[in-house]
Design a protein around this motif. Sequence first.
Motif, PDB file in Angstrom:
ATOM      1  N   MET A  38       3.960  18.782 -41.212  1.00  0.00           N
ATOM      2  CA  MET A  38       4.395  19.170 -39.869  1.00  0.00           C
ATOM      3  C   MET A  38       5.880  18.838 -39.692  1.00  0.00           C
ATOM      4  SD  MET A  38       2.877  17.978 -36.153  1.00  0.00           S
ATOM      5  CE  MET A  38       3.413  16.277 -36.360  1.00  0.00           C
ATOM      6  N   THR A  39       6.608  19.775 -39.100  1.00  0.00           N
ATOM      7  CA  THR A  39       8.045  19.599 -38.894  1.00  0.00           C
ATOM      8  C   THR A  39       8.307  18.448 -37.928  1.00  0.00           C
ATOM      9  OG1 THR A  39       8.377  21.963 -39.240  1.00  0.00           O
ATOM     10  CG2 THR A  39      10.160  20.743 -38.177  1.00  0.00           C
ATOM     11  N   ASP A  40       9.273  17.602 -38.269  1.00  0.00           N
ATOM     12  CA  ASP A  40       9.653  16.499 -37.388  1.00  0.00           C
ATOM     13  C   ASP A  40      10.696  17.027 -36.395  1.00  0.00           C
ATOM     14  OD1 ASP A  40      10.819  14.269 -36.161  1.00  0.00           O
ATOM     15  OD2 ASP A  40      10.361  12.995 -37.885  1.00  0.00           O
ATOM     16  N   HIS A  41      10.301  17.133 -35.135  1.00  0.00           N
ATOM     17  CA  HIS A  41      11.197  17.706 -34.130  1.00  0.00           C
ATOM     18  C   HIS A  41      12.441  16.849 -33.927  1.00  0.00           C
ATOM     19  CE1 HIS A  41       8.252  20.677 -33.458  1.00  0.00           C
ATOM     20  NE2 HIS A  41       7.464  20.017 -32.619  1.00  0.00           N
ATOM     21  N   TYR A  42      12.295  15.541 -34.029  1.00  0.00           N
ATOM     22  CA  TYR A  42      13.457  14.668 -33.870  1.00  0.00           C
ATOM     23  C   TYR A  42      14.459  14.899 -35.001  1.00  0.00           C
ATOM     24  CZ  TYR A  42      10.760  12.124 -30.356  1.00  0.00           C
ATOM     25  OH  TYR A  42      10.033  11.782 -29.240  1.00  0.00           O
ATOM     26  N   GLU A  43      13.914  15.094 -36.209  1.00  0.00           N
ATOM     27  CA  GLU A  43      14.785  15.343 -37.363  1.00  0.00           C
ATOM     28  C   GLU A  43      15.476  16.692 -37.234  1.00  0.00           C
ATOM     29  OE1 GLU A  43      14.375  15.869 -42.217  1.00  0.00           O
ATOM     30  OE2 GLU A  43      12.842  14.762 -41.087  1.00  0.00           O
ATOM     31  N   VAL A  44      14.753  17.697 -36.705  1.00  0.00           N
ATOM     32  CA  VAL A  44      15.341  19.027 -36.532  1.00  0.00           C
ATOM     33  C   VAL A  44      16.546  18.955 -35.603  1.00  0.00           C
ATOM     34  CG1 VAL A  44      14.951  21.319 -35.535  1.00  0.00           C
ATOM     35  CG2 VAL A  44      13.236  20.296 -37.045  1.00  0.00           C
ATOM     36  N   LEU A  45      16.428  18.181 -34.525  1.00  0.00           N
ATOM     37  CA  LEU A  45      17.528  18.067 -33.564  1.00  0.00           C
ATOM     38  C   LEU A  45      18.554  17.017 -33.967  1.00  0.00           C
ATOM     39  CD1 LEU A  45      15.660  18.338 -30.131  1.00  0.00           C
ATOM     40  CD2 LEU A  45      16.986  20.097 -31.300  1.00  0.00           C
ATOM     41  N   GLY A  46      18.195  16.181 -34.933  1.00  0.00           N
ATOM     42  CA  GLY A  46      19.129  15.153 -35.384  1.00  0.00           C
ATOM     43  C   GLY A  46      19.295  14.024 -34.393  1.00  0.00           C
ATOM     44  N   VAL A  47      18.201  13.636 -33.732  1.00  0.00           N
ATOM     45  CA  VAL A  47      18.256  12.547 -32.753  1.00  0.00           C
ATOM     46  C   VAL A  47      17.221  11.491 -33.115  1.00  0.00           C
ATOM     47  CG1 VAL A  47      19.079  14.026 -30.891  1.00  0.00           C
ATOM     48  CG2 VAL A  47      16.621  13.705 -31.209  1.00  0.00           C
ATOM     49  N   ALA A  48      17.422  10.287 -32.572  1.00  0.00           N
ATOM     50  CA  ALA A  48      16.466   9.202 -32.797  1.00  0.00           C
ATOM     51  C   ALA A  48      15.214   9.439 -31.967  1.00  0.00           C
ATOM     52  CB  ALA A  48      17.103   7.861 -32.428  1.00  0.00           C
ATOM     53  N   ARG A  49      14.123   8.765 -32.355  1.00  0.00           N
ATOM     54  CA  ARG A  49      12.852   8.970 -31.651  1.00  0.00           C
ATOM     55  C   ARG A  49      12.890   8.401 -30.235  1.00  0.00           C
ATOM     56  NH1 ARG A  49       9.221  11.003 -35.144  1.00  0.00           N
ATOM     57  NH2 ARG A  49       7.539  10.786 -33.612  1.00  0.00           N
ATOM     58  N   ALA A  73      11.724  22.792 -31.124  1.00  0.00           N
ATOM     59  CA  ALA A  73      11.783  21.331 -31.037  1.00  0.00           C
ATOM     60  C   ALA A  73      12.262  20.890 -29.657  1.00  0.00           C
ATOM     61  CB  ALA A  73      12.700  20.784 -32.130  1.00  0.00           C
ATOM     62  N   TYR A  74      13.259  21.588 -29.148  1.00  0.00           N
ATOM     63  CA  TYR A  74      13.760  21.239 -27.811  1.00  0.00           C
ATOM     64  C   TYR A  74      12.710  21.513 -26.737  1.00  0.00           C
ATOM     65  CZ  TYR A  74      16.481  21.301 -23.537  1.00  0.00           C
ATOM     66  OH  TYR A  74      16.929  21.059 -22.267  1.00  0.00           O
ATOM     67  N   ASP A  75      11.987  22.633 -26.848  1.00  0.00           N
ATOM     68  CA  ASP A  75      10.937  22.947 -25.874  1.00  0.00           C
ATOM     69  C   ASP A  75       9.900  21.830 -25.804  1.00  0.00           C
ATOM     70  OD1 ASP A  75      12.131  25.320 -25.228  1.00  0.00           O
ATOM     71  OD2 ASP A  75      10.854  26.563 -26.524  1.00  0.00           O
ATOM     72  N   VAL A  76       9.563  21.259 -26.959  1.00  0.00           N
ATOM     73  CA  VAL A  76       8.560  20.188 -27.000  1.00  0.00           C
ATOM     74  C   VAL A  76       9.131  18.881 -26.470  1.00  0.00           C
ATOM     75  CG1 VAL A  76       7.116  18.772 -28.519  1.00  0.00           C
ATOM     76  CG2 VAL A  76       7.280  21.254 -28.891  1.00  0.00           C
ATOM     77  N   ALA A 110       5.093  13.334 -25.070  1.00  0.00           N
ATOM     78  CA  ALA A 110       4.154  12.209 -25.182  1.00  0.00           C
ATOM     79  C   ALA A 110       3.029  12.539 -26.150  1.00  0.00           C
ATOM     80  CB  ALA A 110       3.605  11.870 -23.793  1.00  0.00           C
ATOM     81  N   ARG A 111       2.496  13.762 -26.039  1.00  0.00           N
ATOM     82  CA  ARG A 111       1.425  14.151 -26.970  1.00  0.00           C
ATOM     83  C   ARG A 111       1.934  14.196 -28.407  1.00  0.00           C
ATOM     84  NH1 ARG A 111       0.149  17.772 -22.693  1.00  0.00           N
ATOM     85  NH2 ARG A 111       1.236  19.479 -23.756  1.00  0.00           N
ATOM     86  N   TYR A 112       3.166  14.690 -28.582  1.00  0.00           N
ATOM     87  CA  TYR A 112       3.733  14.764 -29.930  1.00  0.00           C
ATOM     88  C   TYR A 112       3.929  13.366 -30.515  1.00  0.00           C
ATOM     89  CZ  TYR A 112       7.113  15.718 -33.641  1.00  0.00           C
ATOM     90  OH  TYR A 112       7.762  15.774 -34.852  1.00  0.00           O
ATOM     91  N   ASP A 113       4.447  12.444 -29.684  1.00  0.00           N
ATOM     92  CA  ASP A 113       4.678  11.081 -30.166  1.00  0.00           C
ATOM     93  C   ASP A 113       3.378  10.381 -30.532  1.00  0.00           C
ATOM     94  OD1 ASP A 113       7.386  11.374 -29.866  1.00  0.00           O
ATOM     95  OD2 ASP A 113       7.469  10.388 -27.893  1.00  0.00           O
ATOM     96  N   MET A 114       2.268  10.823 -29.935  1.00  0.00           N
ATOM     97  CA  MET A 114       0.966  10.208 -30.233  1.00  0.00           C
ATOM     98  C   MET A 114       0.264  10.888 -31.406  1.00  0.00           C
ATOM     99  SD  MET A 114      -0.442   9.606 -26.341  1.00  0.00           S
ATOM    100  CE  MET A 114      -1.997   8.915 -26.942  1.00  0.00           C
ATOM    101  N   GLY A 115       0.974  11.817 -32.057  1.00  0.00           N
ATOM    102  CA  GLY A 115       0.406  12.427 -33.247  1.00  0.00           C
ATOM    103  C   GLY A 115       0.010  13.864 -33.069  1.00  0.00           C
ATOM    104  N   GLY A 116       0.215  14.425 -31.881  1.00  0.00           N
ATOM    105  CA  GLY A 116      -0.095  15.825 -31.666  1.00  0.00           C
ATOM    106  C   GLY A 116       0.913  16.709 -32.366  1.00  0.00           C
ATOM    107  N   ASP A 117       0.535  18.018 -32.439  1.00  0.00           N
ATOM    108  CA  ASP A 117       1.435  18.930 -33.152  1.00  0.00           C
ATOM    109  C   ASP A 117       2.548  19.454 -32.264  1.00  0.00           C
ATOM    110  OD1 ASP A 117       0.152  20.677 -31.507  1.00  0.00           O
ATOM    111  OD2 ASP A 117      -0.793  21.860 -33.085  1.00  0.00           O
ATOM    112  N   GLY A 118       2.499  19.133 -30.955  1.00  0.00           N
ATOM    113  CA  GLY A 118       3.568  19.553 -30.069  1.00  0.00           C
ATOM    114  C   GLY A 118       3.677  21.054 -29.911  1.00  0.00           C
ATOM    115  N   GLY A 119       2.536  21.730 -30.051  1.00  0.00           N
ATOM    116  CA  GLY A 119       2.593  23.187 -29.882  1.00  0.00           C
ATOM    117  C   GLY A 119       3.330  23.847 -31.019  1.00  0.00           C
ATOM    118  N   GLY A 120       2.845  23.607 -32.285  1.00  0.00           N
ATOM    119  CA  GLY A 120       3.528  24.079 -33.476  1.00  0.00           C
ATOM    120  C   GLY A 120       3.740  25.576 -33.490  1.00  0.00           C
ATOM    121  N   LEU A 121       4.499  26.024 -34.474  1.00  0.00           N
ATOM    122  CA  LEU A 121       4.883  27.422 -34.554  1.00  0.00           C
ATOM    123  C   LEU A 121       3.853  28.270 -35.263  1.00  0.00           C
ATOM    124  CD1 LEU A 121       8.654  27.043 -35.367  1.00  0.00           C
ATOM    125  CD2 LEU A 121       7.635  27.858 -33.249  1.00  0.00           C
TER     126      LEU A 121
END
Length: 367
Positions: free
Chosen positions: A1-12, A50-53, A61-72
């Motif tokens: 699963m793509t790491d949205h934080y990594e995609v945007l280049g920001v810390a968690r 990533a920004y939408d999520v 919050a759901r993504y940080d808890m292990g959800g897919d954050g509404g993947g593509l």
Amino acid sequence: MTDHYEVLGVARDASPDEIKKAYRRLARQLHPDVNPGDDAAERFKLVTHAYDVLSDPDQRARYDMGGDGGGLGGAGFGGFGDIFETFFGGGGARAGRPRSRRERGQDALVKVSLELGDVVFGVHRDIEVDTAVGCETCEGSCCQPGTAPVTCDICHGSGHVQRQVRSLLGNVVTSQPCSVCQGYGTTIPYPCATCQGQGRVRSRRTVSLDIPAGVETGLRLQLPGSGEVGPAGGPNGDLYIEISVAPHDAFSREGDDLLATLEVSMPDAILGTTTTITSLDGPVDLEIRPGVQAGDVLTIKGRGITPLRGSQRGDLRVGVHVVTPTRLDAKERALIEEFARRTKAPSPRLSEFHQGLFAKLRDRFRH
């Protein structure tokens, strides 16, 4: 699963502002209008998703808890939602116009309590209303004085961004509101400090109101354009005045007529008399004919309520209540007994059923 934080280049633990700044920086670099390459288009899609999520607190919050954050949808295919959105009213390649910041304000409701006397002829009231009013600092522009909105550098003023995704039907172009300008096509770099960029503030104001005669509890009067001013100086909503009429000690209302009960002594009921009663608009003489009966209704024309639509006032209807004395001294009792012997009144008995009598009693005691 793509790491949205990594995609945007920001810390968690990045703040919403940091996430927004990172997205805007990457979007400028990768937007198809700026960088037409296939790799850039794919990265732009990932960055935007990533920004939408991460910009939505619940999704983040759901993504940080292990959800897919509404993947593509995996493997780079747009889900069925993208397909249906494109072909069944979701926007497609033709984007609509940018949203207007100016919107109609909400309607407002104020409750006003009146006395029954106010209803007879109508009354003037100055009422206090707490609503949104136009911001005097920015005059509805939402910007600090001397500044103005600027065209969004992501959607270039269209209010929408287009995405090209692969689907079962091939490459599909979808259009969605720009998440940077929220679909307005412009951004406000320097919001007005007084209204926080809303173009309106809360304030108390006085509204002068002429309440017509004949209103009743539950009636709502509409004042068009006197409600809340809309965002960004948009047109006002309407103001509704809900009427409540307080009960009166002596009078009640039936349509445009006023009802009252008049206590009459037994001698006055027998002999008749003239009395003066105080109506809602002043004293009025009332003649009680000899032999008036309990439950009779005496009508005084034109002393009721002026109708809401019309000029002919209703009547004042007075129900007679004959008061029988309960305490008599010896002399009074002897006189009554002598009167009974002389009149030879019949003993109490049942008589023909009289619907009108019951109607009078019911109306009189109901009010």
